[in-house]
Design an enzyme around this catalytic site. Structure first.
Site, PDB file in Angstrom:
ATOM      1  N   GLU A 120       0.865  -1.186   0.000  1.00  0.00           N
ATOM      2  CA  GLU A 120       0.000   0.000   0.000  1.00  0.00           C
ATOM      3  C   GLU A 120       0.896   1.228   0.000  1.00  0.00           C
ATOM      4  OE1 GLU A 120      -2.423  -0.281   3.535  1.00  0.00           O
ATOM      5  OE2 GLU A 120      -3.014  -2.341   3.068  1.00  0.00           O
ATOM      6  N   LYS A 122       2.230   4.516   1.724  1.00  0.00           N
ATOM      7  CA  LYS A 122       2.252   5.089   3.070  1.00  0.00           C
ATOM      8  C   LYS A 122       1.936   6.566   2.901  1.00  0.00           C
ATOM      9  CE  LYS A 122       4.700   5.238   7.426  1.00  0.00           C
ATOM     10  NZ  LYS A 122       4.313   6.572   7.801  1.00  0.00           N
ATOM     11  N   ASP A 124       1.027  10.320   3.813  1.00  0.00           N
ATOM     12  CA  ASP A 124       1.558  11.189   4.850  1.00  0.00           C
ATOM     13  C   ASP A 124       0.454  12.083   5.388  1.00  0.00           C
ATOM     14  OD1 ASP A 124       3.584  12.085   6.381  1.00  0.00           O
ATOM     15  OD2 ASP A 124       4.387  13.474   4.894  1.00  0.00           O
ATOM     16  N   TYR A 233      -7.610   1.924   5.446  1.00  0.00           N
ATOM     17  CA  TYR A 233      -6.702   0.791   5.235  1.00  0.00           C
ATOM     18  C   TYR A 233      -6.864  -0.362   6.227  1.00  0.00           C
ATOM     19  CZ  TYR A 233      -3.822   3.668   8.419  1.00  0.00           C
ATOM     20  OH  TYR A 233      -3.363   4.449   9.441  1.00  0.00           O
ATOM     21  N   LYS A 321      10.387   3.203   3.488  1.00  0.00           N
ATOM     22  CA  LYS A 321      10.405   4.642   3.206  1.00  0.00           C
ATOM     23  C   LYS A 321      11.009   4.962   1.845  1.00  0.00           C
ATOM     24  CE  LYS A 321       8.936   6.642   7.065  1.00  0.00           C
ATOM     25  NZ  LYS A 321       9.578   7.778   7.602  1.00  0.00           N
ATOM     26  N   CYS A 415      21.664  43.188  14.338  1.00  0.00           N
ATOM     27  CA  CYS A 415      20.450  42.806  13.615  1.00  0.00           C
ATOM     28  C   CYS A 415      20.504  43.424  12.217  1.00  0.00           C
ATOM     29  CB  CYS A 415      19.229  43.304  14.366  1.00  0.00           C
ATOM     30  SG  CYS A 415      17.724  43.227  13.385  1.00  0.00           S
ATOM     31  N   CYS A 418      17.818  46.430  11.905  1.00  0.00           N
ATOM     32  CA  CYS A 418      17.830  47.693  12.647  1.00  0.00           C
ATOM     33  C   CYS A 418      19.198  48.032  13.224  1.00  0.00           C
ATOM     34  CB  CYS A 418      16.808  47.642  13.783  1.00  0.00           C
ATOM     35  SG  CYS A 418      17.305  46.553  15.116  1.00  0.00           S
ATOM     36  N   CYS A 433      17.386  39.681  18.124  1.00  0.00           N
ATOM     37  CA  CYS A 433      17.485  41.127  18.109  1.00  0.00           C
ATOM     38  C   CYS A 433      16.640  41.617  19.276  1.00  0.00           C
ATOM     39  CB  CYS A 433      16.929  41.666  16.790  1.00  0.00           C
ATOM     40  SG  CYS A 433      16.568  43.420  16.886  1.00  0.00           S
ATOM     41  N   CYS A 438      12.376  47.217  16.302  1.00  0.00           N
ATOM     42  CA  CYS A 438      13.037  46.798  15.066  1.00  0.00           C
ATOM     43  C   CYS A 438      11.995  46.680  13.944  1.00  0.00           C
ATOM     44  CB  CYS A 438      13.717  45.451  15.309  1.00  0.00           C
ATOM     45  SG  CYS A 438      14.305  44.673  13.816  1.00  0.00           S
TER      46      CYS A 438
HETATM   47  S1  IVH Z   1      -1.162   0.403   8.906  1.00  0.00           S
HETATM   48  C1  IVH Z   1      -0.593  -1.875  12.625  1.00  0.00           C
HETATM   49  N1  IVH Z   1      -1.235   1.382   6.473  1.00  0.00           N
HETATM   50  O1  IVH Z   1       1.725   5.128   9.225  1.00  0.00           O
HETATM   51  C2  IVH Z   1      -0.878  -1.102  11.393  1.00  0.00           C
HETATM   52  N2  IVH Z   1      -0.478   2.793   8.220  1.00  0.00           N
HETATM   53  O2  IVH Z   1       3.816   4.371  11.307  1.00  0.00           O
HETATM   54  C3  IVH Z   1      -0.454   0.310  11.502  1.00  0.00           C
HETATM   55  N3  IVH Z   1       0.094   5.050   7.514  1.00  0.00           N
HETATM   56  O3  IVH Z   1      -0.081   5.463  12.202  1.00  0.00           O
HETATM   57  C4  IVH Z   1      -0.954   1.185  10.475  1.00  0.00           C
HETATM   58  N4  IVH Z   1      -0.376   4.791   5.387  1.00  0.00           N
HETATM   59  O4  IVH Z   1      -0.613   6.976  10.249  1.00  0.00           O
HETATM   60  C5  IVH Z   1      -0.939   1.621   7.768  1.00  0.00           C
HETATM   61  N5  IVH Z   1      -1.366   2.114   4.285  1.00  0.00           N
HETATM   62  C6  IVH Z   1      -1.080   2.354   5.557  1.00  0.00           C
HETATM   63  C7  IVH Z   1      -0.623   3.613   6.003  1.00  0.00           C
HETATM   64  C8  IVH Z   1      -0.324   3.782   7.354  1.00  0.00           C
HETATM   65  C9  IVH Z   1       0.035   5.631   6.307  1.00  0.00           C
HETATM   66  C10 IVH Z   1       0.553   5.704   8.741  1.00  0.00           C
HETATM   67  C11 IVH Z   1      -0.417   5.647   9.860  1.00  0.00           C
HETATM   68  C12 IVH Z   1       0.253   4.934  10.965  1.00  0.00           C
HETATM   69  C13 IVH Z   1       1.687   5.145  10.624  1.00  0.00           C
HETATM   70  C14 IVH Z   1       2.505   4.004  11.166  1.00  0.00           C
END
Ligand code: IVH
Length: 689
Positions: A120, A122, A124, A233, A321, A415, A418, A433, A438
């Site tokens: 999936e 991740k 943000d 998710y 990551k 500064c 000023c 400063c 200023c």
């Molecule tokens: S699963 C035990 N799936 O990542 C399962 N998390 O570091 C934990 N996050 O708190 C979460 N995309 O905020 C899961 N596809 C995804 C995600 C996801 C983003 C975030 C989520 C979680 C953090 C974990």
């Protein structure tokens, strides 16, 4: 001997890392305002994990490796207990770390054949839990520390991708769905532009913007909430038995009306997973929502169970990551910015370079120590990074490419705006400063003063402020309140009508609340939350607040020593006193807050300490609190032996158990009302009961 010394070194380093990570957790989770990038945070966390693995006996209960995030703040939202903890994920930084994860999974399962994972994105954003009862949305809460989050249901109701009810095909009873609330890139950029124009700080990344939006307490900006989206998710409670894999669960979520990332895919073995990750990384720029990596979960729930879960994170899933987006460029100059509080921030002016989808032409260098540590010089080639962060950072200098004749950079002694002599206080990293007049500080203070959470002066934007200051119309913040249409009409691009509108906006802004005034004054550490606490404490009486000694401010629930010192110091400064007087003379006014209903004689709860937990059938938490206070009692956040009563409502938190284990008396709502009415109700009412 050597071993002992090594152990001591490790112990000291662990203590330092725990303190540092704790500090950054608070910046990140409580203030939505991180000081360091995720990558830097991760590096520190990993160092701590490594040391703890090496010295298991040095593992501290308060170590951030043992839990996620930070408990929710006491004031504001109701606490919500996650029945199934919301865990964090371990990270893999490259393919070899992912392969090590996969190897461990197979070892734990005693399997040679490839594991099927669901890959999936991740995303943000901010993790939330949505609880449905009989298919109707009951509660939406933030993750908080994983066990207790904040009940932000009302805000979440505005997020249009969150179904308020589930279809008939969903089972009755309790269902908990989890997902990420995200802000699309476009909306994020727009939000930051608006904030900048108002003189508010930019959000460092989309996640802080999403989390910040969800945690709006007052003057809720509904537009901002509408720009958020949910990507689901996980089904954490109420999953039908027939569903045995993550893949099926994602499909089910779709049929229930949730948005699930289209990019989700089943992947076979480490090879399949790494290929998926590589593909997503190549496409990351094209996603409408920022993704900082991929997540892999073992598809079969039964196998997830076999692999198990640790306190902080499951062993059956991992976040892989993306590398931070980096580029190299050269430093043209190092400028110094003057912030609202006079903080001098060195900024690298760069040869423009394209990183992570945007052109970067400057990068913060944070403070003097940071420049010295990295030894950034004019003419240097540097690596700049945008790691989910929108504020680009200088990662390092490419020493090999340093031209001849460069010189170490030194913080100017004066500064730049000023000329006042810059100061650096003992124990502070920031150089400031000290000149309150200023012009750079004045401009920034004016942005802040007029901004929405402060006096909210519509139409007083950046360009106008710069003109007003540079042409000498405004010498101090309070002058703003005295502007007349004539003076304004003389400014560039200021038609008579807009001048009139602005004067009207200023007039409107004068009728305000003490809370806004406290924000507008720009007292360090006093943001919206603290301003509310202080205004409530003095019941709108600024004179009383200004005369409160530091110890008294510190005694206000939610106000710590740093805040109290800063506020008391601010009010003690004669220049600030004069400025406040000028603001009042210019017409700034706000109502006193009515005092709590007066008791005749002693109250039934005089000197008693009470703790509230769970939802009461009739009273809101606020009502219960003010009634208790009116009866002479005090409501505190946590249960101890000194607590007199714990008032327990539906779905109570751990506080109810704590009360039991400490033998503290508990009350339900009826019990509370009985205690309260012991004296407050007039005798005739009591007779009827
Ligand atoms: S699963 C035990 N799936 O990542 C399962 N998390 O570091 C934990 N996050 O708190 C979460 N995309 O905020 C899961 N596809 C995804 C995600 C996801 C983003 C975030 C989520 C979680 C953090 C974990």
């Amino acid at each position: 001997m050597a071993a002992k010394r090594e152990r001591e070194t490790a112990e000291r380093r662990i203590a330092a890392l725990v303190a540092e990570l704790h500090h950054h957790n608070i910046r990140y989770y409580l203030h939505d305002d991180p000081e360091i990038s995720d990558a830097e945070y991760d590096t520190k966390l990993r160092e701590l994990q490594r040391l703890e693995a090496e010295w298991p006996e040095l593992l501290r209960a308060d170590s951030p490796t043992q839990r996620v995030g930070t408990p929710p703040r006491d004031e504001g939202f109701q606490s919500f207990e996650h029945r199934v903890p919301m865990l964090s994920l371990d990270n893999a930084m490259d393919a070899s770390e992912f392969e090590a994860f996969d190897a461990r999974v197979r070892r734990l399962l005693d399997r040679e054949t490839p594991i099927v994972y669901v890959g999936e994105l991740k995303l943000d954003g901010a993790a939330v839990e949505l609880v449905y009862e009989d298919r109707a949305l009951q509660v939406g809460a933030t993750r908080g520390d994983g066990r207790h989050g904040e009940d932000v249901t009302e805000n979440l109701r505005h997020v249009h991708t969150i179904p308020l009810s589930l279809p008939e095909s969903a089972p009755a009873g309790r269902i908990s769905v989890r997902g990420e609330v995200v802000i699309p890139q476009v909306a994020f950029a727009r939000l930051n532009r608006r904030r900048e124009a108002r003189g508010d700080d930019r959000f460092a990344n989309p996640r802080n913007a999403a989390a910040g939006s969800l945690r709006q307490l007052q003057n809720v900006d509904v537009e901002r909430l509408r720009s958020l989206e949910l990507r689901a998710y996980q089904v954490a409670e109420g999953l039908p038995d027939a569903v045995t894999t993550q893949w099926e669960a994602l499909g089910l979520l779709r049929t229930w009306g949730f948005h699930v990332s289209e990019e989700c895919r089943r992947c076979e073995g480490a090879a399949g997973a790494v290929a998926y990750h590589t593909e997503m990384e190549a496409r990351r720029e094209t996603f409408p929502v920022e993704a900082d990596g991929t997540v892999f979960k073992i598809d079969e729930f039964s196998l997830q169970g076999d692999v198990g879960t640790l306190p902080r994170a499951p062993r059956w899933a991992i976040a892989f990551k993306f590398p931070p987006q980096q580029a190299t460029t050269t430093v043209r100059a190092i400028d110094v910015n003057v912030g609202r509080t006079g903080a001098l921030t060195p900024v690298a002016i760069l040869e423009p370079v394209f990183v992570g989808g945007v052109t970067v032409s400057n990068a913060t260098l944070h403070n003097r120590d940071e420049v010295e540590r990295k030894d950034v010089r004019v003419g240097d080639t540097v690596v700049v990074q945008r790691a989910g962060d929108v504020i680009p950072q200088v990662v390092e200098v490419v020493r090999a490419r340093r031209p001849k004749g460069t010189r170490r950079w030194v913080m100017p002694e004066a500064c730049p705006a000023c000329g006042a002599r810059a100061q650096r206080l003992e124990g502070e990293v920031v150089t400031r400063c000290p000149n309150l007049d200023c012009p750079a500080q004045l401009k920034n203070n004016l942005f802040h003063f007029a901004s929405r959470s402060a006096l909210d002066i519509e139409g007083l934007g950046e360009k106008l402020i710069v003109q007003l200051v540079e042409q000498g119309h405004v010498k101090r913040v309070s002058d703003i309140l005295q502007l007349d249409a004539q003076r304004l009409a003389g400014l560039e691009r200021m038609a008579e009508k807009s001048a009139r509108n602005l004067v009207e906006a200023i007039e409107r802004a004068k009728d305000t609340t003490l809370e806004r005034v406290l924000i507008a004054l720009g007292i360090r550490h006093v943001g919206a939350g603290v301003a509310e606490l202080l205004a409530a404490h003095c019941r709108g009486d600024l004179d009383a607040l200004m005369q409160s000694p530091q110890e008294e401010l510190e005694a206000v629930d939610g106000v710590g020593p740093t805040i109290a010192e800063s506020a008391a110091g601010f009010f003690a400064d004669p220049r600030n006193q004069e400025e406040i007087e000028r603001l009042r003379k210019a017409g700034l006014r706000w109502p006193l807050r009515p005092a709590a209903p007066k008791r005749s004689g002693p109250g039934p709860l005089d000197g008693k300490k009470l703790v509230l937990t769970g939802t009461l059938p009739n009273l809101t938490r606020g009502e219960a609190k003010s009634r208790i206070e009116a009866a002479g009692g005090k409501v505190t956040g946590s249960v101890s032996k000194k607590t007199d009563y714990v008032v327990v409502g539906a779905d109570p938190g751990s506080k109810a158990q704590k009360a039991e284990s400490l033998g503290v008396e508990t009350l339900d709502e009826a019990g509370l009302l009985a205690v309260l009415s012991a004296e407050v109700a007039p005798p005739s009412d009591a007779d009827e009961d």
